[in-house]
Scaffold this active site. Structure first.
Site, PDB file in Angstrom:
ATOM      1  N   GLU A   1      -9.905  -9.996 -20.745  1.00  0.00           N
ATOM      2  CA  GLU A   1      -8.659 -10.446 -20.124  1.00  0.00           C
ATOM      3  C   GLU A   1      -8.366 -11.890 -20.474  1.00  0.00           C
ATOM      4  OE1 GLU A   1      -8.512  -8.967 -15.898  1.00  0.00           O
ATOM      5  OE2 GLU A   1     -10.675  -9.157 -16.151  1.00  0.00           O
TER       6      GLU A   1
ATOM      7  N   ASP B   1      -3.484  -9.328 -17.829  1.00  0.00           N
ATOM      8  CA  ASP B   1      -4.023 -10.670 -17.718  1.00  0.00           C
ATOM      9  C   ASP B   1      -4.184 -11.345 -19.067  1.00  0.00           C
ATOM     10  OD1 ASP B   1      -6.021 -10.087 -14.753  1.00  0.00           O
ATOM     11  OD2 ASP B   1      -4.189 -11.242 -15.019  1.00  0.00           O
TER      12      ASP B   1
ATOM     13  N   CYS C   1      -6.224  -0.831 -20.964  1.00  0.00           N
ATOM     14  CA  CYS C   1      -5.937  -0.258 -19.657  1.00  0.00           C
ATOM     15  C   CYS C   1      -4.829  -0.985 -18.914  1.00  0.00           C
ATOM     16  CB  CYS C   1      -7.199  -0.224 -18.805  1.00  0.00           C
ATOM     17  SG  CYS C   1      -7.864  -1.864 -18.512  1.00  0.00           S
TER      18      CYS C   1
ATOM     19  N   HIS D   1       0.823  -1.191   0.000  1.00  0.00           N
ATOM     20  CA  HIS D   1       0.000   0.000   0.000  1.00  0.00           C
ATOM     21  C   HIS D   1       0.871   1.260   0.000  1.00  0.00           C
ATOM     22  CE1 HIS D   1      -4.243   0.992   1.566  1.00  0.00           C
ATOM     23  NE2 HIS D   1      -3.839   1.912   0.734  1.00  0.00           N
TER      24      HIS D   1
END
Lengths: 572, 89, 128
Positions: free
Chosen positions: A435, A459, A506, A192
Site C-alpha cells: 500500500e 492506499d 484487491c 454499517h
C-alpha cells in the site's frame, strides 16, 4: 406533476414501488399526566416495556443467527436499558410528578442529552446516539403495546421504505421481508447499514433531506440510484422510461449470470482468478460462490462500534463461517488495519487522534505495538483455517523488519496454541499488503520472504500521489492511472512473477471495469473485488487477449498527460 | 461509610469500556457506591451516569462506599482503578 | 479557510434574474459568481438541464455550487435536482431575504451557505 428529490446513492439498482413512511425518530416532547390512582399501573407498564425491549434485543440477535457484529452493537444498547439511574429517575417522575411513562422517558432523555452536551470527549459524546436509539425503541414499545417491530410486518413487502435513519438490524429485516428499497433523510454512505444494503443488493439512498416532508404514504416512487435521484409520483413518460431501463438491466443481469458459470480464461487461454472482497462475516451468506476464493476479508468490523475487544472464540466463530461457505477455496484474512479513514472506536484507540492518521500508527505498526491484540487475532485465524486453505495478510508493510517481527509474533501465537492443545493450520500462506510506495519499491527483496502479495490500490494511490482519499477537495485528483502508480503495480507484479508467488489487486481498481484491461495488460492474474462487480469484470476478461494488451501497455506508461492516457486506456 | 480519592491512570480515561467494568464490579457487592468528580456524582451502577462524569486521564475521582461489604467493595474498585481498568497503563 | 462557492439560480421565467438584480443593487455588489437560468413554458427541460450542467461545471472552483430554485416539485426544481454533480446543494423557496442572507457570507463553505440560505428564506416570512 412529478417531484424530483436528490440524495446520496449507497447501493445500485432501480426500484419502482409505493412508499411506506416509517417513523423512527419519535421522542415526544408533549407533556402528559396520569391520575394518582394509576401510579402503580403506570410504573408496571414502564418496567414491562423495559423487560420486553430487553427480550426483543435478545430475540433479534438470535434471528440473524450469530451476527456477532450486530450482537455487540445491541449489547451496548442493552447496557443502557439495564442502567440503574435511568430506571430510577423515570419511576420517580411517574411517582412524584405523575407524568406518564412516555413523558417521563422523554424528560429523562432531555436531561441526559444536556449532560452529554458538556462532554468534550468525542467517543463518550457519541454514546448519546446509542442512548437515543434505545429510548426511541422503548417509546415505540410503550405506544404500541405489544405490536411487533416496524420492519417485521409483511406490509413492507414490495414497498420502498422512507425513514429518518436506519440500523443494520432494520436493513436485514427489510431484506428478509422483501422490501424494495430504502430512502433515509439522514445517514451516511459509509455506515454499517449502507455496507449491508450493498451486500444485500437493496437499493438505498441516504441524505435525501426533504424526503420525509415531500413523500406521502402510498406515493409511487422511482429510485434512480445511478443519478442519485428520487422521482415522486412520476408521470407516464417517466414511468415507461424507467421500466424500460429496469427490464434492460434484468436482461443484462441474466446474461451475466450465465457468464458466471464459465471458466475465467482470456481469449489467449490464460487462467485468471477472480476473488471476492468481504467486509462482514455475515455477507458470506449472500456470496454466490462464483468466485475463486476470498481475496480480502477486512476484519475491522469485528472491532468497531463496541466497548470491548473481540476475543479469540468470537473471532474464531466469525472466520469459521467464511471457511465453511468457501469449502476448500483460499480465504485471505487480513489482520486488523485501523486508522486513516476508518472510524476509530475507543476500544482500539491509542490516546489522542493523530494529526495525520494516514501516516501514523496503523496497520502492522499498530499490531506490532499491541502484540496481544495481534496474537489473539492470529490464533483465531490459525484455528479457523484448520484443514482449509488459509492465507494471512498483513497490512501497511514498509520494511523487511516488520515482516520478521510479525512472523516472530505469529510463531509465539502458534506455540501458545500448541500449549493449549488447540488444533490449527500450520500450512498457511503469509502475505503482505503493498500500500506504500516504499514497499512496492522493495518488492524484489520482500517477495523472497512472503508467500503472496496483495496490492491495495486505494492506499497505494493515496500515498504515491499524496492525496487524501476522503477529502472532497482533492478527491477529483485521485487517479489510479497515474504512470507512477502503474509503474509500481507493474513492478510488484514482475517481482512476484520472478519469485513465483501469487499477486492480487484487491483495491477498488480491481472491481472497476474501466481498469480491467489495463490491469490484465500489466500482467495481473488475480483480481479481488466486491461480489457485485464480479459478473461484469469476468465478462470483460473472457473477451480480452492478455498478450495483445501487454504490448499496448508501454504507450500508456509513457503517456504523462491524463487526457491522452485516458483515451489510450479506453481504446484498449 | 468509607471514602477514598483515586486517580484515573489509563490513557482513555473513564470511557464506555472502563465504565462498563466499574458497573460490573459494583454489581458484585451490596453497598451503595458513588463516584464523585468535582460537582458531578454518579451511581457506580449506572453506566450513563459514569459516562457523564467525563473523567479523563489524570482526573481525581472520589469513591464513596457505604454498606456491609464496603471494605471489599472499595478494595475491588481500587484494584480496578490502579490497573487502569484492565487496559494497562 | 476562505471558500469560493458558486451560485446557480434556476427559476420560472426571469424571477431569479429580477431577484438577483434587486439583491445586487441593495448590496452594492455581487459577492459571488452567480449564473441564472430561466425556465419558460416553451423550453425543453433536457436542454435546460444540459445548460445547467455546463454552468455548474463552470461555477465550481473546487468549493462546490449552491443551487437556488423557486418551488420544489416544479420544472425548475426538478431540473436542479436531476443534475448529478458531486459537490452541489439545492435549496428551494428562493426569496429576496434568502439571497441577501447568502450574500452576507461570501467565504462560507457549501454546507454552511445552504444553511444560511434556508435561515434567510425563513426569517423573511412574517406577518407585518
Amino acid at each position: 406533476m412529478s417531484i424530483i428529490l436528490k440524495g446520496d446513492s449507497v447501493s445500485k439498482g432501480i426500484s419502482i414501488g409505493q412508499a411506506i413512511i416509517v417513523n423512527k425518530d419519535r421522542i415526544n416532547y408533549v407533556p402528559s399526566f396520569i391520575k394518582k390512582s394509576q401510579c402503580s399501573k403506570e410504573i408496571k407498564k414502564f418496567t414491562n416495556a423495559l423487560a420486553n425491549l430487553k427480550k426483543e434485543y435478545k430475540k433479534s440477535s438470535k434471528k440473524i443467527k450469530g451476527n456477532d457484529t450486530i450482537i455487540k452493537l445491541m449489547e451496548m444498547q442493552l447496557s443502557f436499558i439495564e442502567d440503574n439511574s435511568f430506571k430510577k429517575n423515570i419511576i420517580n417522575k411517574i411517582q412524584n410528578n405523575l407524568f406518564t411513562s412516555s413523558w417521563s422517558i422523554s424528560e429523562e432523555y432531555l436531561t441526559i442529552k444536556s449532560s452529554f452536551e458538556d462532554i468534550q470527549d468525542k467517543y463518550i459524546k457519541e454514546r448519546l446516539i446509542d442512548i437515543k436509539q434505545m429510548v426511541i425503541s422503548l417509546l415505540e414499545l410503550l405506544e404500541s403495546g405489544d405490536k411487533k417491530d416496524n420492519f417485521n410486518n409483511t406490509n413492507i413487502e414490495n414497498r420502498i421504505i422512507i425513514t429518518d435513519e436506519i440500523t443494520p438490524k432494520d436493513i436485514i429485516d427489510i431484506h428478509y421481508n422483501k422490501g424494495l428499497g430504502v430512502i433515509t433523510s439522514h445517514g451516511s454512505k459509509s455506515s454499517h447499514s449502507a455496507i449491508l444494503s450493498k451486500s444485500l443488493s437493496l437499493p438505498m439512498i441516504v441524505k435525501a433531506e426533504s424526503s420525509k416532508s415531500i413523500i406521502k404514504n402510498n406515493d409511487l416512487l422511482i429510485m434512480d440510484t445511478d443519478s442519485q435521484t428520487i422521482i415522486v409520483n412520476p408521470d407516464n413518460l417517466e414511468l415507461k422510461y424507467f421500466k424500460k431501463i429496469q427490464s434492460k438491466r434484468n436482461i443484462i443481469e441474466k446474461d451475466l449470470k450465465k457468464v458466471l458459470k464459465k471458466k475465467t480464461i482470456t481469449l489467449d487461454k490464460v487462467k485468471i482468478n477472480i476473488m471476492s472482497n468481504l467486509e462482514l462475516a455475515e455477507e458470506v451468506k449472500y456470496l454466490n460462490n462464483d468466485c475463486d476464493g476470498i481475496g480480502l476479508f477486512r476484519t475491522e468490523y469485528l472491532y468497531m462500534n463496541r466497548v470491548d475487544l473481540p476475543n479469540e472464540e468470537e473471532q474464531l466463530s466469525a472466520y469459521k463461517k467464511v471457511f465453511k461457505k468457501l469449502k476448500g477455496k483460499p480465504v485471505t484474512l487480513r489482520t486488523l488495519d485501523i486508522g486513516s479513514d476508518k472510524e476509530v472506536s475507543e476500544n482500539i484507540k491509542v490516546g489522542e487522534i493523530a494529526k495525520n492518521p494516514a501516516l501514523g500508527l496503523r496497520g502492522v505498526r499498530y499490531s506490532l505495538s499491541e502484540k496481544n491484540i495481534f496474537k489473539t487475532q492470529v490464533k483465531a485465524m490459525l484455528r479457523a483455517g484448520y484443514n482449509a486453505h488459509l492465507r494471512i495478510l498483513v497490512p501497511m508493510i514498509t520494511s523487511l523488519d516488520e515482516i520478521i517481527d510479525a512472523k516472530k509474533l505469529i510463531n509465539e501465537a502458534k506455540i501458545e496454541l500448541k500449549e493449549a492443545k488447540k488444533k490449527f493450520n500450520n500450512n498457511y500462506d503469509l502475505g503482505i499488503m503493498i500500500e506504500v510506495p516504499a514497499c512496492a519499491l522493495q518488492a524484489d527483496a520482500l517477495s523472497e520472504h512472503v508467500d503472496f502479495m496483495s496490492i491495495g490500490t486505494n492506499d497505494l494511490v493515496q500515498y504515491t500521489l499524496a492525496i487524501d482519499r476522503i477529502d472532497d477537495e482533492v478527491s477529483s485528483l485521485y487517479d489510479p492511472t497515474n504512470p507512477a502508480v502503474l509503474y509500481l503495480i507493474k513492478k510488484v507484479i514482475k517481482s512476484c512473477d520472478k519469485s513465483n508467488i501469487d499477486v492480487t489487486v484487491c483495491g477498488e481498481m480491481a472491481g472497476e471495469k474501466i481498469y480491467t484491461k489495463l490491469l490484465l495488460g500489466l500482467g495481473l492474474k488475480t483480481f479481488s473485488m466486491h461480489p457485485q462487480a464480479i459478473p461484469e469484470i469476468k465478462d470483460i476478461i473472457l473477451k480480452s487477449d492478455k498478450k495483445k494488451l501487454s504490448r499496448k501497455i508501454y504507450k500508456i506508461l509513457e503517456c504523462n498527460d491524463l487526457l491522452n492516457r485516458t483515451r489510450l486506456i479506453q481504446s484498449l | 461509610m468509607i471514602t477514598k480519592k483515586l486517580l484515573i491512570m489509563n490513557k482513555l480515561g473513564l470511557h464506555a469500556r472502563a465504565a462498563a467494568k466499574v458497573v460490573s464490579t459494583a454489581n458484585k457487592f451490596k453497598s451503595n457506591i458513588t463516584l464523585v468528580k468535582g460537582d458531578k456524582n454518579a451511581d457506580a451502577r449506572s453506566i450513563m451516569k459514569i459516562l457523564m462524569l467525563s473523567a479523563s486521564k489524570g482526573s481525581d475521582i472520589e469513591i464513596i462506599v457505604d454498606g456491609n461489604d464496603q471494605k471489599d467493595a472499595m478494595k475491588s474498585l481500587e484494584k480496578l482503578f490502579h490497573n487502569g481498568f484492565d487496559e494497562g497503563i | 479557510m476562505k471558500m469560493n462557492v458558486g451560485i446557480l439560480i434556476i427559476t420560472h421565467s426571469d424571477i431569479g434574474k429580477q431577484i438577483l438584480l434587486t439583491a445586487t443593487s441593495v448590496f452594492g455588489i455581487t459577492p459571488f459568481r452567480v449564473e441564472v437560468l430561466s425556465v419558460d413554458n416553451y423550453d425543453q427541460p433536457n436542454d435546460v438541464k444540459q445548460l445547467g450542467e455546463k454552468y455548474i461545471n463552470f461555477l465550481d472552483e473546487g468549493d462546490g455550487v449552491l443551487v437556488l430554485t423557486d418551488i420544489i416539485g416544479t420544472t425548475p426544481s426538478n431540473i436542479a435536482a436531476s443534475i448529478n454533480h458531486t459537490n452541489m446543494k439545492v435549496v428551494a423557496g428562493l426569496n429576496l431575504s434568502m439571497i441577501l442572507n447568502v450574500f452576507n457570507y461570501p467565504n462560507k463553505s457549501l454546507d454552511q451557505l445552504a444553511k444560511k440560505a434556508i435561515e434567510g428564506g425563513i426569517d423573511g416570512i412574517m406577518k407585518i
